[in-house]
Design an enzyme around this catalytic site. Structure first.
Site, PDB file in Angstrom:
ATOM      1  N   SER A  57       0.837  -1.188   0.000  1.00 38.46           N
ATOM      2  CA  SER A  57       0.000   0.000   0.000  1.00 38.46           C
ATOM      3  C   SER A  57       0.880   1.248   0.000  1.00 38.46           C
ATOM      4  O   SER A  57       1.716   1.413  -0.885  1.00 38.46           O
ATOM      5  CB  SER A  57      -0.953  -0.040   1.195  1.00 38.46           C
ATOM      6  OG  SER A  57      -1.973   0.907   1.029  1.00 38.46           O
ATOM      7  N   ASP A  80      -5.237  -4.417  -2.929  1.00 36.84           N
ATOM      8  CA  ASP A  80      -4.285  -4.034  -1.903  1.00 36.84           C
ATOM      9  C   ASP A  80      -3.782  -5.282  -1.185  1.00 36.84           C
ATOM     10  O   ASP A  80      -4.566  -6.073  -0.667  1.00 36.84           O
ATOM     11  CB  ASP A  80      -4.970  -3.085  -0.907  1.00 36.84           C
ATOM     12  CG  ASP A  80      -3.949  -2.368  -0.037  1.00 36.84           C
ATOM     13  OD1 ASP A  80      -2.952  -3.007   0.327  1.00 36.84           O
ATOM     14  OD2 ASP A  80      -4.165  -1.188   0.278  1.00 36.84           O
TER      15      ASP A  80
END
Length: 1483
Positions: A960, A1080
């Site tokens: 991320s 993610d």
């Protein structure tokens, strides 16, 4: 990123958040009510565009029809033109102009004006509205399957060799290398034994005097216990042998024994080859060098195989030796009157001292107080008489006590700890008979010592004069250390005359620091009067394996190693008596193990065992490297792991009694010790402590495997190696000739010195040490043994290959655990012929690419993918930024002189060379950055704190926002630039109007992701992960395959974007490779191409941004936080030994309300709106979905916190929201302050050393460096039997690569030379490659000019006794000049020396004479002083002839005219060198 906090964004905007609850509700309501209007407007727009295009096309058709009608009218009015024709030149001109007009129209479409401009404008508008994507695939890495040899064993037939001869050859290999004539002689004595099932091959009371080799069938070797029970020791199959090397020594020394507990029986019909051990005696009489070499190999096997397996892995120490040595020949001396009664009295009066049975229990040091005197001196005297019953006995100890009883206490207190007496009975100060505290005649002591050592060495009385000059006597006080473990300089043969010595060994479990403390040593045994110790280290030529201390007041006689070797020259058979002394000390357990343990030699590609075979043994890797491969049902092969020196292979399958699950084969030439299951069970029953040791060993292995579990790297045909890599040998190969390989090796050597002992070897180094013919087949044993010893002494050995496919290069490929292919990053990526040949030589060896870049360049690495695609055999690559001195073209002389000073300085641990050194030794430091949205700004502050703490960063992984920050650091490596780029990106994320334009219909996500992609792409550009300075990976969630993906190559921005694709806000990224959808990566692991793509994929927050489609396979990628928000486990699997994990994710509230068995929504609504009731904490639907998505991430995070390889850090950033990008500087400062305090506290607590210290080493001092001559492989056969040894001649030294300079610590192969030799310049040239001179990696080795007086020419020089006996005087240039030699007028030039060298090579007769004279020179140094003068006289005539050959022709010296300042400076340097040379000549 966090979905929950993103949905709960603050409404007041105090943190500059992008969304608010009110705005979100309003937009959602408007979309729900106006959905049909938007659809209608879209349909109308599409119809309008279609109508517009249709009518425009219709107008063009009408215009074309009108033009056609006009042309037809003109043609019809022109009349008949059938008689007209055009010339060919006119036709060519017409069609040429027409073609040019067409080309002009086509090329005009490329510009902004002209035909088709409006059409392109409309297409751009439509592409922007409909989001049409142009096909623009970046360059991809080729996924090429490794060659079959990489994962498969070599299966070659042996039809040319008969089976019996083949098995014979393999079996006697344990005795060393035999020449073909010797092997044929041994084959004449073989016998074939036909055995039926149940027949005994040998049984108890049979003579133990043969070597048995199973040609077919199966033989069971078992032990017969005292109660009549039997226990299987091992099963011998086809091609294996049954023998005891210890019995081999007994037979040769005349002490043949019988089988006492071991029996062998045929389990089926078998054919066995029997080779009597007596057959070797005939060979040894004709070839004494073979006997010495065989004894040395047996002793090396005893130390490296038996002691290594039983001590290091089974925890046995004192159990391997007997506390009292068995007498020589028999336990009762027949010549002594009443010898049996005397022996019984000795045993009755002698105190029983039981050695500890294991390192932990066993006997504390309080029970073995070293300061206690011997409780019964008469017992020592009796023991002395027991050993030498027919010797003139002198009770030295008792006589000493009587004479010293009148000595006062004050006099006793002033005694020295030890006193040494030389051969004449004199102390070192020159006074005879002045030993403190005693009045014994030292001559009598010396005579007794000589006679005792003579008997122990098996010499006759007439040979006493041989050893008398070398016997020394030493008196010791308690606790005095004679030799320490690992010491190779003070190796002696010690004979105890009075008192007792204690032998210790360091604990096998002790670390490097604790081994220095003697309190951790384990007591092995005592050495009593009449016993000898030190023979094992003497025969192996290695360092002492034990520490020896005096237990009480003692007197010992000893002979040094150099003296023993001189005695061996005259009496080679003393090696049998020394070996017999070692064998007599061993316990019966070692003898039983000697029958079962096997020493296995495997060539590259040979399999140790195969998948699905029965597991009846385990293996210990002594040297080399093994690879474990599993074959799946579909036929696909996968690497499970690799094993290096000291690893245990196959232990789990043997204990669990399951079939082999993998195939283990040799990556390179390897040596293994085979431990059968039967032997393991026998030791386990006799010594239960072995079970505890084994349980501890397996527990650590299973714990390590649990901590290193992880997924495999994406896209690779061979999965990542879960075993921590640690290489022992590294080969360095240049891609082209212009690669500065020698400076590169020096720099790498310099960085490795900060980690531990390291050695650099070149072909010239080996030739200098072992002779110019060392690479021939006859010297295979010497070379492999010497190289194996160097590898044991150093943590890593660098093999610098030649620039051609020479024998040394081939040897490097056979010895290397990994091959570093060194190239210049700014040059062409094409593969050369030499590089392809290297790949063929070492197909199974792992190869890594090293690209060098000058420090002055401002460009970043590029086009790395082309390098890797051209070399599919490369498994990893490194970008190395080099200092300017590496690329400066200098002669070898100046390179050596330069690095002799560079190596005295401390290496820079933050350099790329240090990063490469830590990778090779398994000490890499990894940094893992977790996800957390805007809180990721704390990563920048932590990076600055890490840099200030002096912690290097070798690998980076992120998820991320951590993927974004980590990629910035790997790309820039400058904290200022990283901070600036991160701040600009955060500022873009606060521009809400750009995000509003990115809104789309919320089917997959709320935003299209186009603007978000643009921000990441603008930050990184079209950069690939392969082009980053530091190894980097990012982690995403693959929703197509329902797993997490690790990206180590490909588009950077795309995979960073997919790792940030939080579900619901952005669509998943579609992987271009396979079409999988990536989210993610924090959903599965929150701590871990073109670069920006994978960064974008790692930031694909589900629901906010759409999943990112991987351009390789089409998989959809989302934010990596859904699977692993802190991928420290992935970093550990990729090879990082020490990891710093920084977590900035949100923490869930665990203090929830217990509402009972059911829950009413109305009750929650009442609690929420009633201000007079206590609030309740119950998760809502989005919160529950978020917690479900992070279930695996939370579990993985707890494992990371509890691991021992990871330092988990969490800055105090909980008050900041996920989208608070406007508070970048504030969050960064919080991370910096916290990180600085955290690392300061670690430094105070002493926990920071594992990140910036690996080996405590004092800075090297000039002139005080280690040398290979101080401790090197000793070939007893070469020393004792005077075998022909070839050394580099004076002229051959011209082509020598490395010379010995004062303070030159990187090449510890020779001793310091005369400094005047360094000052001798080359004739007519400077020391730079800028002028015309020979392009060679060697330096001149010229003789010093000496003037010999005419009066002394006729008189041979007198050798210096001290110089002859000095161990450092083995260089030929230190010998006096022969009397008939003439001084040289001037030094020859390179060209003349080259011609002289070639002429010598053509003249075979002269070359042999030079070699023989050189051998005589070297023998002058190590031989007895009496033979020194004779050897010098024999050398003189040939030396004169050699000097005549070396004498150059007289030519006028031409000096170049200086034209530039650089040439003038070189001219001055050359003139200064010549002046110094003339001064030395006069002196």
């Amino acid at each position: 990123m966090d979905v929950l906090e993103l949905l709960r964004a603050s409404a007041n905007g105090c943190y500059n958040t992008l969304f608010s609850d009110a705005w979100f509700q309003y937009v959602s309501k408007q979309i729900a009510t106006t959905m049909y209007w938007y659809g209608a407007l879209l349909v109308i727009g599409v119809l309008f565009i279609a109508w517009f295009l249709y009518f425009k096309r219709l107008a063009r058709l009408r215009l074309r029809d009108e033009i056609a009608r006009s042309l037809s009218a003109v043609t019809s009015s022109g009349g008949d033109h059938r008689g007209l024709r055009f010339r060919k030149r006119d036709k060519m001109l017409f069609y040429g102009r027409r073609m040019l007009r067409k080309m002009k129209n086509v090329s005009g479409q490329m510009y902004s004006s002209g035909k088709g401009y409006k059409r392109r404008a409309v297409m751009r508008f439509a592409r922007r509205i409909l989001q049409l994507q142009r096909e623009n695939r970046p360059l991809e890495m080729k996924t090429v399957e490794p060659p079959a040899e990489y994962l498969e064993e070599t299966i070659e037939g042996s039809d040319r060799v008969p089976p019996d001869a083949l098995y014979m050859l393999q079996s006697i290999r344990i005795f060393g290398h035999f020449e073909k004539p010797i092997f044929l002689k041994l084959c004449k004595h073989t016998q074939l034994l036909q055995l039926m099932a149940g027949d005994y091959l040998f049984k108890i009371t049979d003579p133990d005097d043969s070597v048995y080799i199973v040609q077919s069938g199966m033989i069971n070797v078992y032990i017969c216990n005292a109660d009549g029970s039997t226990l299987s020791l091992k099963t011998v199959r086809k091609g294996e042998s049954v023998t005891s090397l210890l019995s081999f020594i007994d037979v040769l020394s005349g002490n043949s024994s019988y089988y006492k507990t071991v029996t062998a029986k045929a389990m089926e019909k078998s054919v066995v080859i029997r080779l009597p051990m007596q057959a070797f005696e005939e060979v040894f009489e004709e070839n004494p060098d073979v006997m010495i070499r065989v004894i040395q190999v047996i002793m090396i096997r005893l130390q490296r195989v038996l002691f290594t397996a039983l001590r290091n892995y089974l925890g046995l120490n004192a159990e391997l030796v007997q506390n009292h040595m068995r007498t020589k020949g028999s336990s009762v001396v027949p010549n002594a009157v009443g010898g049996a009664v005397l022996a019984q009295a000795s045993q009755a009066s002698r105190p029983v001292v039981r050695a500890p049975t294991s390192p932990n229990s066993r006997l504390s040091r309080e029970e073995h107080t070293l300061s206690d005197p011997d409780p019964n001196p008469n017992a020592n005297a009796l023991l002395f008489a027991e050993v030498h019953g027919d010797a003139p006995y002198i009770d030295l100890y008792h006589h000493q006590q009587q004479q010293s009883s009148a000595v006062s206490v004050n006099q006793a207190g002033t005694r020295r700890s030890s006193t040494t007496y030389g051969p004449s009975g004199e102390s070192p100060n020159g006074n005879a008979n002045t030993a403190p505290g005693t009045s014994i005649d030292q001559r009598l002591v010396q005579s007794s010592a000589v006679d005792s050592l003579r008997r122990e060495l098996g010499l006759s009385e007439d040979d006493a004069q041989i050893i008398e000059p070398f016997v020394e006597v030493r008196e010791l006080e308690p606790n005095v250390t004679l030799i320490t473990e690992g010491n190779a300089e003070d190796v002696c043969v010690w004979f105890v005359m009075t008192g007792t010595l204690a032998v210790y060994q360091s604990n096998a479990d002790a670390t490097r620091a604790t081994k220095q403390d003697s309190k951790n040593d384990v007591l092995i045994h005592f050495v009593h009067p009449g016993e000898i110790v030190g023979g094992l280290a003497m025969l192996t030529g290695e360092a002492s394996a034990y520490t020896i201390r005096a237990r009480s007041n003692s007197r010992v006689a000893y002979i040094r190693r150099a003296a023993i070797y001189q005695i061996m020259r005259q009496r080679p058979r003393i090696v049998l008596d020394l070996g017999n002394g070692v064998v007599r000390r061993l316990s019966p357990l070692v003898r039983q193990c000697d029958y079962a343990l096997d020493w296995i030699f495997l060539e590259s590609g040979r399999a140790v065992y195969r998948q699905d075979e029965s597991s009846d043994s385990t293996y210990i890797v002594l040297s080399g490297r093994m690879r474990s491969v599993i074959t799946h049902p579909g036929g696909k092969k996968e690497i499970i792991g690799e094993y290096g020196k000291g690893d245990l292979v196959g232990i789990v399958e043997m204990i669990t009694e399951t079939s082999r699950t993998t195939t283990v084969m040799a990556v390179r030439d390897s040596e293994l010790a085979k431990l059968p299951e039967g032997l393991f069970n026998a030791i386990k029953l006799r010594y239960p402590i072995v079970v505890t040791r084994l349980i501890s060993f397996l527990s650590h292995r299973f714990l390590g495997s649990m901590q290193t579990r992880g997924s495999n790297a994406a896209g690779g045909p061979v999965e990542a190696n879960p075993v921590t890599h640690k290489y022992s040998t590294v080969a360095l190969v240049p891609i082209t000739d212009d690669v500065p390989l020698t400076p590169f090796t020096y720099e790498l050597y310099h960085s490795l010195c900060a980690i531990g002992p390291v050695l650099r070897l070149t072909s010239e180094v080996v030739r200098k040490q072992l002779g110019i013919n060392i690479f021939e087949a006859a010297n295979e044993y010497r070379l492999t043994s010497w190289l194996a010893q160097q590898e044991d002494r150093n943590i890593i050995t660098l093999y610098q290959c030649d620039s051609s496919l020479s024998p040394w290069t081939q040897r490097c490929m056979r010895q290397a655990d990994v091959v570093l292919i060194v190239g210049l990053g700014e040059r062409s990526h094409l593969v050369g012929k030499f590089e392809r040949e290297i790949d063929k030589l070492a197909m199974r060896t792992q190869k890594e690419l090293v690209l060098l870049y000058p420090e002055t360049t401002n460009a970043k690495p590029a086009n790395t993918l082309s390098w890797l695609n051209a070399r599919p055999w490369v498994t990893k690559h490194h970008h190395v930024l080099c200092v300017k001195r590496i690329f400066t073209r200098k002669s070898q002389y100046r390179i050596n002189d330069l690095y002799s000073r560079v190596l005295l300085s401390e290496p820079n641990m933050h350099s790329d060379f240090s990063r490469l050194a830590r990778w090779l030794t398994g000490n890499s430091i990894g940094l893992v950055l977790g996800g957390g949205g805007a809180r990721g700004a704390a990563h920048i502050g932590m990076l600055k704190a890490i840099q200030e703490a002096g912690i290097p960063i070798d690998m980076v992984g992120g998820v991320s926002i951590g993927a974004l920050m980590g990629a910035l650091w790997c790309s820039e490596r400058n904290i200022t630039t990283v901070t600036q780029k991160a701040r600009e990106w955060s500022k873009k994320m606060t521009k809400w109007f750009l995000q509003l334009l990115d809104l789309t219909y919320p089917i997959t996500s709320m935003f299209s992701g186009r603007e978000f992609n643009k921000t990441i792409h603008d930050t990184f550009g079209d950069v690939s992960i392969e082009d980053l300075w530091i190894p980097y990976f990012t982690l995403t969630t693959d929703i197509t395959a329902s797993c997490h993906r690790i990206h180590t190559n490909g588009s950077l921005w795309r995979y960073v974007r997919s790792s940030m694709s939080l579900s619901g806000y952005m669509p998943p990224l579609c992987d271009p490779q396979d079409g999988h959808l990536l989210l993610d990566g924090g959903y599965v692991n929150n701590l871990p191409g073109h670069l920006w793509r994978y960064c974008r994929a790692s930031m694909s927050i589900a629901g906010v941004f759409p999943p990112f489609c991987d351009y390789r396979d089409g998989h959809l990628l989302l934010d990596g936080c859904y699977t692993n928000n802190v991928p420290a486990d992935v970093m550990h699997n990729l090879g990082a030994a020490h990891i710093i994990a920084i977590d900035v994710g949100s923490q869930d509230d665990t203090d929830l309300t217990n509402y009972g068995d059911d829950l009413s929504g109305w009750w929650l609504l009442y609690k929420k709106w009633n201000p007079f009731t206590s609030p309740v904490k119950v998760p809502d639907l989005p919160d529950i979905q978020s917690r479900l998505a992070y279930v695996s991430c939370v579990r993985q995070l707890e494992e990371v916190k509890n691991s021992d390889y990871c330092e988990y850090i969490r800055p105090p950033i909980d008050k900041y929201k996920t989208l608070a990008f406007g508070s970048f500087d504030e969050i960064r400062d919080v991370g910096y302050v916290f990180g600085k305090n955290y690392f300061d506290n670690m430094a105070k607590a002493g926990r920071l050393g594992r990140f910036n210290q690996w080996f405590n080493k004092e800075p090297p001092k000039r002139g005080n460096h280690a040398s290979l001559n101080e401790y090197t492989f000793i070939d007893l056969a070469q020393i004792v039997c005077k075998l022909p040894e070839t050394y580099a001649l004076n002229t051959a030294d011209i082509f020598s690569e490395d010379e010995d300079f004062d303070g030159y610590i990187s090449e510890p192969t020779t001793l310091n030379m005369d400094r005047r030799r360094i000052q001798v310049p080359r004739a007519g040239n400077s020391l730079s490659f800028s002028e015309t001179e020979m392009d060679s990696d060697v330096e001149i080795d010229l003789e010093l000019e000496r003037k010999v007086d005419k009066a002394t020419q006729s008189t041979p020089p007198t050798p210096n006794k001290q110089h002859a006996l000095s161990p450092t005087s083995s260089q030929t240039n230190l010998l006096p000049l022969p009397p008939n030699s003439k001084p040289k007028e001037k030094q020859p030039s390179y060209d003349k020396l080259d011609r002289e060298h070639k002429r010598r090579q053509k003249s075979k007769q002269k070359q042999q004479q030079e070699r023989s004279s050189m051998q005589q020179r070297d023998s002058m140094v190590t031989l007895h002083p009496a033979t020194m003068a004779e050897a010098t006289t024999q050398t003189a005539p040939h030396s004169s002839e050699e000097d005549e050959l070396n004498k150059p022709e007289q030519q006028p010296e031409q000096k170049p005219v200086p034209e530039t300042e650089e040439q003038q400076q070189k001219q001055q340097d050359q003139q200064q060198q010549e002046n110094l040379t003339k001064t030395d000549t006069k002196n």
